[in-house]
Design a protein around this motif. Structure first.
Motif, PDB file in Angstrom:
ATOM      1  N   GLU A  90      38.549  36.720  46.160  1.00 15.57           N
ATOM      2  CA  GLU A  90      39.461  36.812  47.301  1.00 15.57           C
ATOM      3  C   GLU A  90      40.154  38.168  47.346  1.00 15.57           C
ATOM      4  OE1 GLU A  90      42.638  33.723  49.210  1.00 15.57           O
ATOM      5  OE2 GLU A  90      43.046  34.345  47.150  1.00 15.57           O
ATOM      6  N   VAL A  91      40.571  38.674  46.190  1.00 15.81           N
ATOM      7  CA  VAL A  91      41.256  39.971  46.136  1.00 15.81           C
ATOM      8  C   VAL A  91      40.310  41.095  46.546  1.00 15.81           C
ATOM      9  CG1 VAL A  91      42.319  41.660  44.590  1.00 15.81           C
ATOM     10  CG2 VAL A  91      42.946  39.258  44.420  1.00 15.81           C
ATOM     11  N   ILE A  92      39.094  41.095  46.010  1.00 15.74           N
ATOM     12  CA  ILE A  92      38.134  42.151  46.328  1.00 15.74           C
ATOM     13  C   ILE A  92      37.796  42.141  47.824  1.00 15.74           C
ATOM     14  CG2 ILE A  92      35.843  43.086  45.875  1.00 15.74           C
ATOM     15  CD1 ILE A  92      37.824  43.349  43.543  1.00 15.74           C
ATOM     16  N   LEU A  93      37.568  40.964  48.372  1.00 13.81           N
ATOM     17  CA  LEU A  93      37.208  40.868  49.791  1.00 13.81           C
ATOM     18  C   LEU A  93      38.396  41.191  50.691  1.00 13.81           C
ATOM     19  CD1 LEU A  93      34.960  37.658  49.770  1.00 13.81           C
ATOM     20  CD2 LEU A  93      34.264  40.070  49.698  1.00 13.81           C
ATOM     21  N   LYS A  94      39.591  40.925  50.226  1.00 12.58           N
ATOM     22  CA  LYS A  94      40.789  41.205  51.022  1.00 12.58           C
ATOM     23  C   LYS A  94      41.031  42.706  51.170  1.00 12.58           C
ATOM     24  CE  LYS A  94      45.829  40.502  51.034  1.00 12.58           C
ATOM     25  NZ  LYS A  94      46.965  39.818  50.341  1.00 12.58           N
ATOM     26  N   TYR A  95      40.924  43.441  50.070  1.00 10.75           N
ATOM     27  CA  TYR A  95      41.257  44.870  50.104  1.00 10.75           C
ATOM     28  C   TYR A  95      40.058  45.759  50.392  1.00 10.75           C
ATOM     29  CZ  TYR A  95      45.876  43.600  48.518  1.00 10.75           C
ATOM     30  OH  TYR A  95      47.141  43.055  48.454  1.00 10.75           O
ATOM     31  N   LYS A  96      38.851  45.213  50.253  1.00  8.65           N
ATOM     32  CA  LYS A  96      37.625  45.947  50.591  1.00  8.65           C
ATOM     33  C   LYS A  96      37.617  47.370  50.029  1.00  8.65           C
ATOM     34  CE  LYS A  96      36.799  43.447  54.925  1.00  8.65           C
ATOM     35  NZ  LYS A  96      37.903  42.481  54.790  1.00  8.65           N
ATOM     36  N   PRO A  97      37.774  47.516  48.727  1.00  8.24           N
ATOM     37  CA  PRO A  97      37.777  48.873  48.166  1.00  8.24           C
ATOM     38  C   PRO A  97      36.410  49.527  48.281  1.00  8.24           C
ATOM     39  CG  PRO A  97      37.670  47.246  46.416  1.00  8.24           C
ATOM     40  CD  PRO A  97      37.900  46.479  47.684  1.00  8.24           C
ATOM     41  N   ASP A  98      36.397  50.835  48.406  1.00  6.04           N
ATOM     42  CA  ASP A  98      35.136  51.579  48.402  1.00  6.04           C
ATOM     43  C   ASP A  98      34.585  51.667  46.985  1.00  6.04           C
ATOM     44  OD1 ASP A  98      34.995  52.650  51.290  1.00  6.04           O
ATOM     45  OD2 ASP A  98      37.039  53.134  50.658  1.00  6.04           O
ATOM     46  N   LEU A  99      35.485  51.557  46.028  1.00  2.82           N
ATOM     47  CA  LEU A  99      35.110  51.549  44.615  1.00  2.82           C
ATOM     48  C   LEU A  99      36.098  50.650  43.883  1.00  2.82           C
ATOM     49  CD1 LEU A  99      34.352  54.662  42.388  1.00  2.82           C
ATOM     50  CD2 LEU A  99      36.044  52.982  41.661  1.00  2.82           C
ATOM     51  N   PHE A 100      35.602  49.799  42.998  1.00  3.72           N
ATOM     52  CA  PHE A 100      36.539  49.083  42.136  1.00  3.72           C
ATOM     53  C   PHE A 100      36.064  49.131  40.694  1.00  3.72           C
ATOM     54  CE2 PHE A 100      33.816  45.556  43.602  1.00  3.72           C
ATOM     55  CZ  PHE A 100      33.653  44.758  42.481  1.00  3.72           C
ATOM     56  N   SER A 370      51.454  40.708  43.348  1.00  2.87           N
ATOM     57  CA  SER A 370      51.362  39.324  43.825  1.00  2.87           C
ATOM     58  C   SER A 370      49.929  38.815  43.856  1.00  2.87           C
ATOM     59  CB  SER A 370      51.974  39.206  45.222  1.00  2.87           C
ATOM     60  OG  SER A 370      51.249  39.993  46.160  1.00  2.87           O
ATOM     61  N   GLU A 371      48.972  39.675  43.521  1.00  2.00           N
ATOM     62  CA  GLU A 371      47.558  39.311  43.597  1.00  2.00           C
ATOM     63  C   GLU A 371      47.002  38.944  42.214  1.00  2.00           C
ATOM     64  OE1 GLU A 371      46.320  38.890  46.376  1.00  2.00           O
ATOM     65  OE2 GLU A 371      47.119  40.323  47.833  1.00  2.00           O
ATOM     66  N   GLY A 372      46.044  38.026  42.222  1.00  2.00           N
ATOM     67  CA  GLY A 372      45.302  37.700  41.012  1.00  2.00           C
ATOM     68  C   GLY A 372      46.107  37.021  39.929  1.00  2.00           C
ATOM     69  N   THR A 373      47.090  36.221  40.310  1.00  2.00           N
ATOM     70  CA  THR A 373      47.971  35.609  39.310  1.00  2.00           C
ATOM     71  C   THR A 373      47.233  34.666  38.366  1.00  2.00           C
ATOM     72  OG1 THR A 373      48.569  33.892  40.917  1.00  2.00           O
ATOM     73  CG2 THR A 373      50.021  35.811  40.751  1.00  2.00           C
ATOM     74  N   SER A 374      46.138  34.091  38.813  1.00  2.00           N
ATOM     75  CA  SER A 374      45.410  33.140  37.958  1.00  2.00           C
ATOM     76  C   SER A 374      44.293  33.790  37.157  1.00  2.00           C
ATOM     77  CB  SER A 374      44.810  32.018  38.825  1.00  2.00           C
ATOM     78  OG  SER A 374      43.813  32.542  39.697  1.00  2.00           O
ATOM     79  N   VAL A 375      44.040  35.082  37.376  1.00  2.00           N
ATOM     80  CA  VAL A 375      42.899  35.739  36.745  1.00  2.00           C
ATOM     81  C   VAL A 375      43.184  36.127  35.302  1.00  2.00           C
ATOM     82  CG1 VAL A 375      41.404  37.773  36.818  1.00  2.00           C
ATOM     83  CG2 VAL A 375      41.944  36.541  38.925  1.00  2.00           C
ATOM     84  N   GLY A 376      44.349  36.731  35.046  1.00  2.00           N
ATOM     85  CA  GLY A 376      44.643  37.179  33.693  1.00  2.00           C
ATOM     86  C   GLY A 376      46.059  37.683  33.570  1.00  2.00           C
ATOM     87  N   ASP A 377      46.295  38.534  32.558  1.00  2.00           N
ATOM     88  CA  ASP A 377      47.655  39.017  32.308  1.00  2.00           C
ATOM     89  C   ASP A 377      47.966  40.343  32.981  1.00  2.00           C
ATOM     90  OD1 ASP A 377      45.996  40.526  30.714  1.00  2.00           O
ATOM     91  OD2 ASP A 377      46.853  39.851  28.815  1.00  2.00           O
ATOM     92  N   HIS A 378      46.990  40.911  33.706  1.00  2.00           N
ATOM     93  CA  HIS A 378      47.218  42.126  34.484  1.00  2.00           C
ATOM     94  C   HIS A 378      47.031  41.829  35.968  1.00  2.00           C
ATOM     95  CE1 HIS A 378      47.057  45.459  31.364  1.00  2.00           C
ATOM     96  NE2 HIS A 378      46.657  44.409  30.663  1.00  2.00           N
ATOM     97  N   CYS A 379      47.649  42.646  36.801  1.00  2.00           N
ATOM     98  CA  CYS A 379      47.374  42.607  38.244  1.00  2.00           C
ATOM     99  C   CYS A 379      46.585  43.858  38.608  1.00  2.00           C
ATOM    100  CB  CYS A 379      48.673  42.537  39.053  1.00  2.00           C
ATOM    101  SG  CYS A 379      49.587  44.095  39.130  1.00  2.00           S
ATOM    102  N   PRO A 380      45.921  43.871  39.757  1.00  2.00           N
ATOM    103  CA  PRO A 380      45.205  45.080  40.159  1.00  2.00           C
ATOM    104  C   PRO A 380      46.160  46.144  40.693  1.00  2.00           C
ATOM    105  CG  PRO A 380      44.884  43.326  41.776  1.00  2.00           C
ATOM    106  CD  PRO A 380      45.680  42.735  40.663  1.00  2.00           C
TER     107      PRO A 380
END
Length: 389
Positions: A90-100, A370-380
């Motif tokens: 959801e985070v990747i599709l929301k922000y549509k980065p050119d590179l991640f 506020s993004e990726g709260t369930s993924v791990g201990d870091h945010c993007p």
């Protein structure tokens, strides 16, 4: 004799009553403490409220290149957990980065099925990986670049030609040869400044086999996607970190900066200033990895050598913005964290008066707390490059 027995009986009755009263008082205090802790998460600290940031408006006269960086603390665990995977995608599709870029993926080169799974999830991206070969389930950086920017079937170097797909099938490692370049032929980026020229894998002495650096060369600048070593719970790698890694990384950045501007992006494992720590005066902080005086001063030397902390450039006094929260202490709901993830750039990337000559500039830098709260201990974190059309 009877009077002595009565007096003794009265004494024990009073003592027992006093015990019951003290127990009641103790339970009341304990309940009060628990209620307070449930509200604040700490008996001395309250939840930290971050300052509001004013988002920068996009300009029609500027082309943008978005770079998202995220420490996922184990990519396999993300892909195997339905809730984590949903949030991650959801985070990747929301922000549509050119590179991640993903740090600490913890994979090995033999895990081709995970790399292929990522290609299925994000078919618009091509991936480039470095792995730890010294320890399983450790370190690692992966970089994903949109297909629209390069012809990924035409990756060439002086000694071989391969795409990441047959790289996975051949089970070979990109970081065994140090700086191994793949020249990307197609010139179809949305803007010439963001055309990808090459991908390479520099190494730092002492961590050559830990898979910590991927270098993406754009037409206008270099992007170092990095996972900096943690100094350890007992600070066992502190001296290596500040005396060797930081020194060699700075030398590497200055070497490439002679050719064109440089951006350093990723989990840098340091909380530079007090404002980057939720409880900077706590006694244990000075002995906590990433918060030691040595690490913070070392990062300061990086900035003194002509580099700029992009988030602090745009938001110098903003408080309560962190990228890491201890899961063991359940710190994220109370925003009790550290800012360990950064995007740092050459001064030339912030010189807007000469942006046409530089070809590219840093337009904005965001912490997506506020993004990726369930993924791990870091945010993007998100870095946006700009270039005049």
């Amino acid at each position: 004799m009877a009077s002595d027995a009565l007096a003794l009986k009265i004494f024990f009755i009073k003592k027992f009553a006093a015990h019951l009263w003290m127990k009641r008082v103790s339970n009341t205090k304990k309940l009060s403490y628990i209620e307070k802790k449930n509200k604040t998460g700490d008996d001395n600290k309250v939840a930290v409220t971050p300052d509001k940031l004013k988002e920068r408006e996009l300009n029609d006269d500027v082309s943008y290149f978005k770079i998202l960086s995220w420490n996922v603390a184990g990519l396999r665990s993300v892909l195997n957990c339905e809730k984590k995977l949903f949030t991650f995608k959801e985070v990747i599709l929301k922000y549509k980065p050119d590179l991640f870029s993903l740090q600490e993926h913890k994979l090995q080169e033999k895990n081709a099925e995970v790399k292929l799974r990522m290609e299925e999830l994000f078919p618009d991206y091509q991936s480039f990986w470095v792995f730890s070969t010294v320890k399983k389930g450790y370190s690692g950086v992966a970089v994903f670049i949109k297909h629209s920017g390069i012809d990924l079937t035409q990756l060439t170097s002086t000694d071989k030609q391969r795409s990441i797909t047959n790289y996975a099938q051949k089970n070979t490692s990109p970081n065994t040869s140090g700086e191994h370049f793949f020249l990307l032929n197609k010139e179809s980026m949305p803007h010439e400044s963001f055309r990808v020229i090459s991908i390479s894998y520099p190494t730092i002495q002492g961590a050559q086999a830990e898979g910590r650096v991927v270098l993406v060369e754009l037409k206008s600048c270099y992007l170092f996607l990095v996972y900096v070593p943690n100094s350890g719970v007992r600070l066992e790698r502190l001296s290596y970190r500040v005396e060797q890694w930081d020194t060699q990384l700075l030398a590497l950045l200055k070497k490439y900066e002679k050719r064109k501007p440089v951006a350093l992006i990723g989990d840098l494992n340091v909380a530079h200033c007090d404002i980057d720590i939720y409880n900077p005066t706590a006694k244990h902080i000075a002995k906590t990895a990433g918060c030691t005086r040595e690490e913070r001063e070392s990062f300061g030397r990086l900035l003194d050598n002509g580099f700029v902390d992009s988030f602090r450039f745009f938001y110098p006094e903003s408080k309560g913005h962190y990228t890491y929260w201890s899961q063991r202490a359940n710190n994220r709901p109370y925003n009790r964290g550290l800012r360990l993830d950064y995007s740092v750039g050459s001064c030339a990337l912030f010189n807007y008066d000469e942006q046409e000559a530089a070809g590219v500039f840093i337009y904005d830098s965001q912490i997506l707390s506020s993004e990726g709260t369930s993924v791990g201990d870091h945010c993007p974190i998100l870095l946006t490059l700009g270039s005049k059309k």
